[in-house]
Design a protein around this motif. Structure first.
Motif, short mmCIF file in Angstrom:
data_model
loop_
_atom_site.label_atom_id
_atom_site.label_comp_id
_atom_site.label_asym_id
_atom_site.label_seq_id
_atom_site.Cartn_x
_atom_site.Cartn_y
_atom_site.Cartn_z
N ASP A 10 -12.77 44.80 -11.11
CA ASP A 10 -13.10 43.59 -10.37
C ASP A 10 -11.89 42.70 -10.17
O ASP A 10 -11.77 42.03 -9.15
N ALA A 11 -10.98 42.68 -11.13
CA ALA A 11 -9.78 41.85 -11.01
C ALA A 11 -8.96 42.25 -9.79
O ALA A 11 -8.43 41.40 -9.07
N ALA A 12 -8.86 43.55 -9.54
CA ALA A 12 -8.10 44.01 -8.38
C ALA A 12 -8.79 43.59 -7.09
O ALA A 12 -8.14 43.10 -6.16
N PHE A 13 -10.11 43.72 -7.03
CA PHE A 13 -10.82 43.28 -5.83
C PHE A 13 -10.70 41.78 -5.65
O PHE A 13 -10.52 41.30 -4.54
N GLY A 14 -10.79 41.03 -6.73
CA GLY A 14 -10.62 39.58 -6.63
C GLY A 14 -9.24 39.21 -6.11
O GLY A 14 -9.09 38.34 -5.26
N ALA A 15 -8.23 39.91 -6.61
CA ALA A 15 -6.86 39.65 -6.17
C ALA A 15 -6.68 40.01 -4.71
O ALA A 15 -6.01 39.30 -3.95
N LEU A 16 -7.28 41.11 -4.28
CA LEU A 16 -7.14 41.56 -2.90
C LEU A 16 -7.93 40.69 -1.92
O LEU A 16 -7.68 40.76 -0.71
N GLY A 17 -8.83 39.87 -2.43
CA GLY A 17 -9.63 39.02 -1.56
C GLY A 17 -8.88 37.86 -0.95
O GLY A 17 -9.37 37.22 -0.02
N ASP A 18 -7.69 37.59 -1.43
CA ASP A 18 -6.92 36.44 -0.94
C ASP A 18 -5.83 36.91 0.03
O ASP A 18 -5.05 37.80 -0.32
N PRO A 19 -5.73 36.30 1.22
CA PRO A 19 -4.73 36.74 2.20
C PRO A 19 -3.28 36.55 1.73
O PRO A 19 -2.41 37.35 2.07
N THR A 20 -3.02 35.53 0.95
CA THR A 20 -1.66 35.33 0.44
C THR A 20 -1.28 36.46 -0.50
O THR A 20 -0.18 37.01 -0.42
N ARG A 21 -2.18 36.84 -1.38
CA ARG A 21 -1.89 37.93 -2.31
C ARG A 21 -1.76 39.26 -1.57
O ARG A 21 -0.92 40.09 -1.93
N ARG A 22 -2.58 39.47 -0.54
CA ARG A 22 -2.42 40.70 0.24
C ARG A 22 -1.05 40.73 0.92
O ARG A 22 -0.40 41.76 0.97
N ARG A 23 -0.59 39.56 1.39
CA ARG A 23 0.73 39.50 2.02
C ARG A 23 1.83 39.79 1.00
O ARG A 23 2.80 40.47 1.32
N VAL A 24 1.69 39.30 -0.22
CA VAL A 24 2.67 39.61 -1.28
C VAL A 24 2.74 41.12 -1.47
O VAL A 24 3.83 41.69 -1.56
N LEU A 25 1.58 41.77 -1.52
CA LEU A 25 1.57 43.22 -1.71
C LEU A 25 2.23 43.93 -0.53
O LEU A 25 2.96 44.90 -0.72
N GLU A 26 2.01 43.42 0.67
CA GLU A 26 2.66 44.01 1.85
C GLU A 26 4.18 43.87 1.75
O GLU A 26 4.93 44.80 2.07
N LEU A 27 4.63 42.70 1.32
CA LEU A 27 6.07 42.48 1.17
C LEU A 27 6.66 43.44 0.14
O LEU A 27 7.73 44.02 0.35
N LEU A 28 5.94 43.63 -0.96
CA LEU A 28 6.42 44.53 -2.01
C LEU A 28 6.28 45.99 -1.61
O LEU A 28 7.02 46.84 -2.11
N ARG A 29 5.38 46.28 -0.70
CA ARG A 29 5.30 47.64 -0.16
C ARG A 29 6.56 47.97 0.64
O ARG A 29 7.07 49.07 0.59
N ASP A 30 7.06 46.96 1.36
CA ASP A 30 8.20 47.17 2.25
C ASP A 30 9.55 47.01 1.56
O ASP A 30 10.55 47.52 2.04
N GLN A 31 9.59 46.29 0.45
CA GLN A 31 10.81 46.10 -0.34
C GLN A 31 10.48 46.48 -1.78
O GLN A 31 9.57 45.89 -2.37
N PRO A 32 11.18 47.42 -2.35
CA PRO A 32 10.81 47.91 -3.68
C PRO A 32 10.75 46.82 -4.75
O PRO A 32 9.90 46.88 -5.63
N THR A 33 11.65 45.86 -4.69
CA THR A 33 11.69 44.79 -5.69
C THR A 33 12.07 43.49 -5.00
O THR A 33 12.99 43.47 -4.19
N LEU A 34 11.35 42.43 -5.34
CA LEU A 34 11.68 41.10 -4.84
C LEU A 34 11.58 40.12 -6.00
O LEU A 34 10.74 40.27 -6.88
N THR A 35 12.44 39.11 -5.97
CA THR A 35 12.37 38.07 -7.00
C THR A 35 11.27 37.08 -6.65
O THR A 35 10.81 37.03 -5.49
#
Length: 116
Positions: A10-35
């Motif tokens: 459920d924690a993963a679904f809760g996290a994925l429910g927010d557009p800002t957090r989904r955007r963070v995941l997209e950024l990390l998908r495209d760049q292996p590591t970000l500060t």
């Protein structure tokens, strides 16, 4: 009747429910590591503490891995929970899509035969 398929966290679904957090995941998908600073810079309309809160939620859901390097926190995507969501839950809906596409194909072919 309980499902034979285990539910994704459920924690993963809760996290994925927010557009800002989904955007963070997209950024990390495209760049292996970000500060944390690099990630915060991608959200100029959001305060740094709010970005930190989003990152904490993603860490707690095991969707990102954080590592402190000197004074900076480096974040990277952990795809394992996303794969688990896909394999344990989303994939159970694929037959519904296949069935719908099959019905659509039959309809289109039927219309083409009537016209042709």
């Amino acid at each position: 009747m309980p499902s034979a398929i285990s539910s994704p966290p459920d924690a993963a679904f809760g996290a994925l429910g927010d557009p800002t957090r989904r955007r963070v995941l997209e950024l990390l998908r495209d760049q292996p590591t970000l500060t944390a600073g690099q990630l915060a810079a991608e959200f100029p309309a959001i305060s740094r503490p709010s970005v930190s809160k989003h990152l904490r939620i993603l860490r707690e859901a095991n969707l990102v891995i954080a590592e402190q390097v000197g004074r900076e926190w480096h974040y990277r995507l952990d795809p394992a929970p996303l794969a688990a969501i896909h394999h344990q839950w989303l994939s159970t809906f694929l037959p519904l899509f296949d069935e719908s596409l099959g019905r659509l194909k039959i309809r289109v072919e039927s219309r083409q035969r009537r016209r042709g």
